[in-house]
Write a protein that holds these residues in place. Sequence first.
Motif, PDB file in Angstrom:
ATOM      1  N   THR A 291      31.779  53.216  39.454  1.00 17.82           N
ATOM      2  CA  THR A 291      31.285  52.466  40.614  1.00 17.82           C
ATOM      3  C   THR A 291      32.445  51.908  41.431  1.00 17.82           C
ATOM      4  O   THR A 291      32.423  51.949  42.668  1.00 17.82           O
ATOM      5  CB  THR A 291      30.376  51.320  40.149  1.00 17.82           C
ATOM      6  N   LEU A 292      33.458  51.403  40.745  1.00 18.21           N
ATOM      7  CA  LEU A 292      34.608  50.814  41.441  1.00 18.21           C
ATOM      8  C   LEU A 292      35.375  51.860  42.237  1.00 18.21           C
ATOM      9  O   LEU A 292      35.659  51.670  43.421  1.00 18.21           O
ATOM     10  CB  LEU A 292      35.518  50.140  40.419  1.00 18.21           C
ATOM     11  N   PHE A 293      35.688  52.980  41.614  1.00 21.12           N
ATOM     12  CA  PHE A 293      36.543  53.969  42.270  1.00 21.12           C
ATOM     13  C   PHE A 293      35.781  54.810  43.293  1.00 21.12           C
ATOM     14  O   PHE A 293      36.411  55.473  44.119  1.00 21.12           O
ATOM     15  CB  PHE A 293      37.209  54.870  41.224  1.00 21.12           C
ATOM     16  N   SER A 294      34.457  54.798  43.240  1.00 15.51           N
ATOM     17  CA  SER A 294      33.699  55.463  44.308  1.00 15.51           C
ATOM     18  C   SER A 294      33.454  54.506  45.468  1.00 15.51           C
ATOM     19  O   SER A 294      33.636  54.877  46.637  1.00 15.51           O
ATOM     20  CB  SER A 294      32.377  56.005  43.768  1.00 15.51           C
ATOM     21  N   GLY A 295      33.080  53.268  45.171  1.00 14.52           N
ATOM     22  CA  GLY A 295      32.830  52.300  46.233  1.00 14.52           C
ATOM     23  C   GLY A 295      34.081  51.887  46.972  1.00 14.52           C
ATOM     24  O   GLY A 295      34.060  51.633  48.173  1.00 14.52           O
ATOM     25  N   PHE A 296      35.212  51.818  46.267  1.00 12.05           N
ATOM     26  CA  PHE A 296      36.491  51.410  46.856  1.00 12.05           C
ATOM     27  C   PHE A 296      37.365  52.625  47.156  1.00 12.05           C
ATOM     28  O   PHE A 296      38.585  52.528  47.163  1.00 12.05           O
ATOM     29  CB  PHE A 296      37.244  50.474  45.903  1.00 12.05           C
ATOM     30  N   TYR A 297      36.722  53.754  47.418  1.00  9.34           N
ATOM     31  CA  TYR A 297      37.459  55.013  47.521  1.00  9.34           C
ATOM     32  C   TYR A 297      38.560  54.968  48.578  1.00  9.34           C
ATOM     33  O   TYR A 297      39.719  55.331  48.308  1.00  9.34           O
ATOM     34  CB  TYR A 297      36.489  56.157  47.825  1.00  9.34           C
ATOM     35  N   LEU A 298      38.234  54.528  49.795  1.00  9.09           N
ATOM     36  CA  LEU A 298      39.225  54.579  50.878  1.00  9.09           C
ATOM     37  C   LEU A 298      40.415  53.649  50.636  1.00  9.09           C
ATOM     38  O   LEU A 298      41.569  54.079  50.758  1.00  9.09           O
ATOM     39  CB  LEU A 298      38.549  54.267  52.214  1.00  9.09           C
ATOM     40  N   PRO A 299      40.211  52.357  50.297  1.00  7.28           N
ATOM     41  CA  PRO A 299      41.386  51.521  50.037  1.00  7.28           C
ATOM     42  C   PRO A 299      42.189  51.988  48.834  1.00  7.28           C
ATOM     43  O   PRO A 299      43.430  51.943  48.866  1.00  7.28           O
ATOM     44  CB  PRO A 299      40.799  50.116  49.817  1.00  7.28           C
ATOM     45  N   LEU A 300      41.529  52.460  47.781  1.00  5.55           N
ATOM     46  CA  LEU A 300      42.274  52.937  46.616  1.00  5.55           C
ATOM     47  C   LEU A 300      43.018  54.230  46.926  1.00  5.55           C
ATOM     48  O   LEU A 300      44.125  54.449  46.420  1.00  5.55           O
ATOM     49  CB  LEU A 300      41.328  53.129  45.431  1.00  5.55           C
ATOM     50  N   LEU A 301      42.430  55.081  47.764  1.00  9.53           N
ATOM     51  CA  LEU A 301      43.150  56.286  48.193  1.00  9.53           C
ATOM     52  C   LEU A 301      44.384  55.909  49.000  1.00  9.53           C
ATOM     53  O   LEU A 301      45.462  56.500  48.818  1.00  9.53           O
ATOM     54  CB  LEU A 301      42.223  57.173  49.024  1.00  9.53           C
ATOM     55  N   ALA A 302      44.235  54.926  49.895  1.00 10.73           N
ATOM     56  CA  ALA A 302      45.392  54.470  50.680  1.00 10.73           C
ATOM     57  C   ALA A 302      46.490  53.931  49.763  1.00 10.73           C
ATOM     58  O   ALA A 302      47.683  54.203  49.970  1.00 10.73           O
ATOM     59  CB  ALA A 302      44.951  53.399  51.679  1.00 10.73           C
ATOM     60  N   ILE A 303      46.108  53.176  48.742  1.00 10.89           N
ATOM     61  CA  ILE A 303      47.098  52.656  47.791  1.00 10.89           C
ATOM     62  C   ILE A 303      47.780  53.808  47.057  1.00 10.89           C
ATOM     63  O   ILE A 303      49.015  53.822  46.904  1.00 10.89           O
ATOM     64  CB  ILE A 303      46.420  51.695  46.784  1.00 10.89           C
ATOM     65  N   LEU A 304      46.993  54.777  46.611  1.00  8.32           N
ATOM     66  CA  LEU A 304      47.560  55.911  45.880  1.00  8.32           C
ATOM     67  C   LEU A 304      48.541  56.693  46.741  1.00  8.32           C
ATOM     68  O   LEU A 304      49.640  57.042  46.289  1.00  8.32           O
ATOM     69  CB  LEU A 304      46.429  56.823  45.401  1.00  8.32           C
ATOM     70  N   VAL A 305      48.169  56.969  47.987  1.00  6.12           N
ATOM     71  CA  VAL A 305      49.076  57.693  48.883  1.00  6.12           C
ATOM     72  C   VAL A 305      50.362  56.904  49.089  1.00  6.12           C
ATOM     73  O   VAL A 305      51.471  57.459  49.061  1.00  6.12           O
ATOM     74  CB  VAL A 305      48.378  57.981  50.224  1.00  6.12           C
ATOM     75  N   CYS A 306      50.231  55.592  49.279  1.00  9.91           N
ATOM     76  CA  CYS A 306      51.421  54.755  49.467  1.00  9.91           C
ATOM     77  C   CYS A 306      52.325  54.786  48.240  1.00  9.91           C
ATOM     78  O   CYS A 306      53.556  54.864  48.366  1.00  9.91           O
ATOM     79  CB  CYS A 306      51.005  53.314  49.763  1.00  9.91           C
ATOM     80  N   LEU A 307      51.743  54.719  47.050  1.00  5.09           N
ATOM     81  CA  LEU A 307      52.554  54.741  45.836  1.00  5.09           C
ATOM     82  C   LEU A 307      53.271  56.077  45.674  1.00  5.09           C
ATOM     83  O   LEU A 307      54.416  56.130  45.212  1.00  5.09           O
ATOM     84  CB  LEU A 307      51.685  54.444  44.612  1.00  5.09           C
ATOM     85  N   ILE A 308      52.600  57.165  46.050  1.00  7.41           N
ATOM     86  CA  ILE A 308      53.246  58.478  45.974  1.00  7.41           C
ATOM     87  C   ILE A 308      54.397  58.564  46.970  1.00  7.41           C
ATOM     88  O   ILE A 308      55.522  58.961  46.619  1.00  7.41           O
ATOM     89  CB  ILE A 308      52.213  59.588  46.233  1.00  7.41           C
ATOM     90  N   VAL A 309      54.128  58.200  48.225  1.00  7.84           N
ATOM     91  CA  VAL A 309      55.168  58.279  49.260  1.00  7.84           C
ATOM     92  C   VAL A 309      56.324  57.343  48.919  1.00  7.84           C
ATOM     93  O   VAL A 309      57.501  57.688  49.100  1.00  7.84           O
ATOM     94  CB  VAL A 309      54.576  57.933  50.637  1.00  7.84           C
ATOM     95  N   ARG A 310      56.000  56.170  48.419  1.00 14.31           N
ATOM     96  CA  ARG A 310      57.038  55.197  48.049  1.00 14.31           C
ATOM     97  C   ARG A 310      57.947  55.738  46.946  1.00 14.31           C
ATOM     98  O   ARG A 310      59.182  55.613  47.009  1.00 14.31           O
ATOM     99  CB  ARG A 310      56.359  53.903  47.607  1.00 14.31           C
ATOM    100  N   GLY A 311      57.345  56.366  45.933  1.00  6.59           N
ATOM    101  CA  GLY A 311      58.147  56.950  44.868  1.00  6.59           C
ATOM    102  C   GLY A 311      59.036  58.076  45.371  1.00  6.59           C
ATOM    103  O   GLY A 311      60.209  58.180  44.992  1.00  6.59           O
ATOM    104  N   VAL A 312      58.487  58.912  46.239  1.00  6.68           N
ATOM    105  CA  VAL A 312      59.288  59.986  46.829  1.00  6.68           C
ATOM    106  C   VAL A 312      60.426  59.407  47.667  1.00  6.68           C
ATOM    107  O   VAL A 312      61.560  59.907  47.645  1.00  6.68           O
ATOM    108  CB  VAL A 312      58.391  60.906  47.681  1.00  6.68           C
ATOM    109  N   ALA A 313      60.143  58.327  48.395  1.00  9.26           N
ATOM    110  CA  ALA A 313      61.166  57.707  49.241  1.00  9.26           C
ATOM    111  C   ALA A 313      62.333  57.189  48.409  1.00  9.26           C
ATOM    112  O   ALA A 313      63.502  57.334  48.792  1.00  9.26           O
ATOM    113  CB  ALA A 313      60.548  56.563  50.053  1.00  9.26           C
ATOM    114  N   PHE A 314      62.040  56.568  47.268  1.00 10.00           N
ATOM    115  CA  PHE A 314      63.117  56.091  46.397  1.00 10.00           C
ATOM    116  C   PHE A 314      64.019  57.236  45.953  1.00 10.00           C
ATOM    117  O   PHE A 314      65.247  57.084  45.879  1.00 10.00           O
ATOM    118  CB  PHE A 314      62.534  55.414  45.151  1.00 10.00           C
ATOM    119  N   GLU A 315      63.423  58.380  45.659  1.00  9.60           N
ATOM    120  CA  GLU A 315      64.184  59.501  45.111  1.00  9.60           C
ATOM    121  C   GLU A 315      64.885  60.337  46.182  1.00  9.60           C
ATOM    122  O   GLU A 315      65.950  60.896  45.927  1.00  9.60           O
ATOM    123  CB  GLU A 315      63.249  60.395  44.283  1.00  9.60           C
ATOM    124  N   TYR A 316      64.285  60.433  47.367  1.00 10.27           N
ATOM    125  CA  TYR A 316      64.799  61.348  48.381  1.00 10.27           C
ATOM    126  C   TYR A 316      65.674  60.672  49.439  1.00 10.27           C
ATOM    127  O   TYR A 316      66.352  61.360  50.193  1.00 10.27           O
ATOM    128  CB  TYR A 316      63.629  62.072  49.077  1.00 10.27           C
TER     129      TYR A 316
END
Length: 333
Positions: free
Chosen positions: A77-102
């Motif tokens: 229920t949480l991950f379906s109802g909060f899909y858009l904000p959690l997706l935004a967080i996930l994308v940010c965490l991925i891009v942030r990790g790539v930014a540290f490395e690249y």
Amino acid sequence: MHLHDFWFLLIAVLWTGYFFLEGFDFGIGVLTRTLAKDRTERRVLINTIGPVWDGNEVWLITAAGATFAAFPDWYATLFSGFYLPLLAILVCLIVRGVAFEYRHKRPEERWQRNWEAAIFWCSLLPAFLWGVAFADIVRGVPIGPDKNFTGDVLDLISPYALLGGLFTLVLFTFHGAVFAALKTDGDIRHRARAHAGRYGIAALLLAAAFLIWTQAAYGNGRSLPAVVLALGALPLALLLNRARREGWAFALSGLAVVAAFATVFLALFPNVLPSTSDPAWSLTVTNAASGAYTLKIMTWIAGFATPVIIGYQAWTYWVFRKRISTRHIPAAH
């Protein structure tokens, strides 16, 4: 204590530990634009979390995985109802990790500037959205009798949720500024302490507004001590930061983070996700939990793995405990 109560407690510890550790990570990312004067100082700030940021994010993976295994209905229920904000967080965490490395892979100024901008925005946005999400969790969302989220993204936006987002953003930035003062030396250390003083005052005001609102509207006798602890730790952290006792100031800023999220979980229990449609449709630690056998197996695994992980991470912080400054940064090619 029933196993479902134990796992609610353990999941609360995992999420709180994540915000204690990742909180100053996010704060450092925000400070790369607000504290650092040039690229060399940005490298100093990034290097303060360079050895530990990815280990800190393990707590998020563990917390989400434990939620999925112990409370599958809550997770669904949480991950379906909060899909858009959690997706935004996930994308940010991925891009942030790539930014540290690249970021340092190429010497061109535009290349490095773009990755530094990614670090800033992908630290600021999750720091805000996590506060919005957890404010919505304690406030409740529309849930139907079949345990499914029945609202839309607009149901996640409210004055209380936005206040929660501002509170976590400023609190994490204060936490990061104190960590920067603890881990750096020279001029940047003095300016980090000054920034911590300003962010700390703002965090104290937002904490008073958000935590008192939480206690008044959703709290109980269990959550009140946590509110008092958070509101007591922040001014003490400010005083110790001013007195140049960065280690104690960091411990108390971390205590404020822990107490703030303890308030949320203590106010939430025994619910895990209240329903604003009908309180009878709320998800609780009993109706959202896995079976007893699953929880028993998970308890044995957690009893072995958790101390090992905590010990290894503590050892990592001890190894990389020394301060750094601009003199440790080699000249750019």
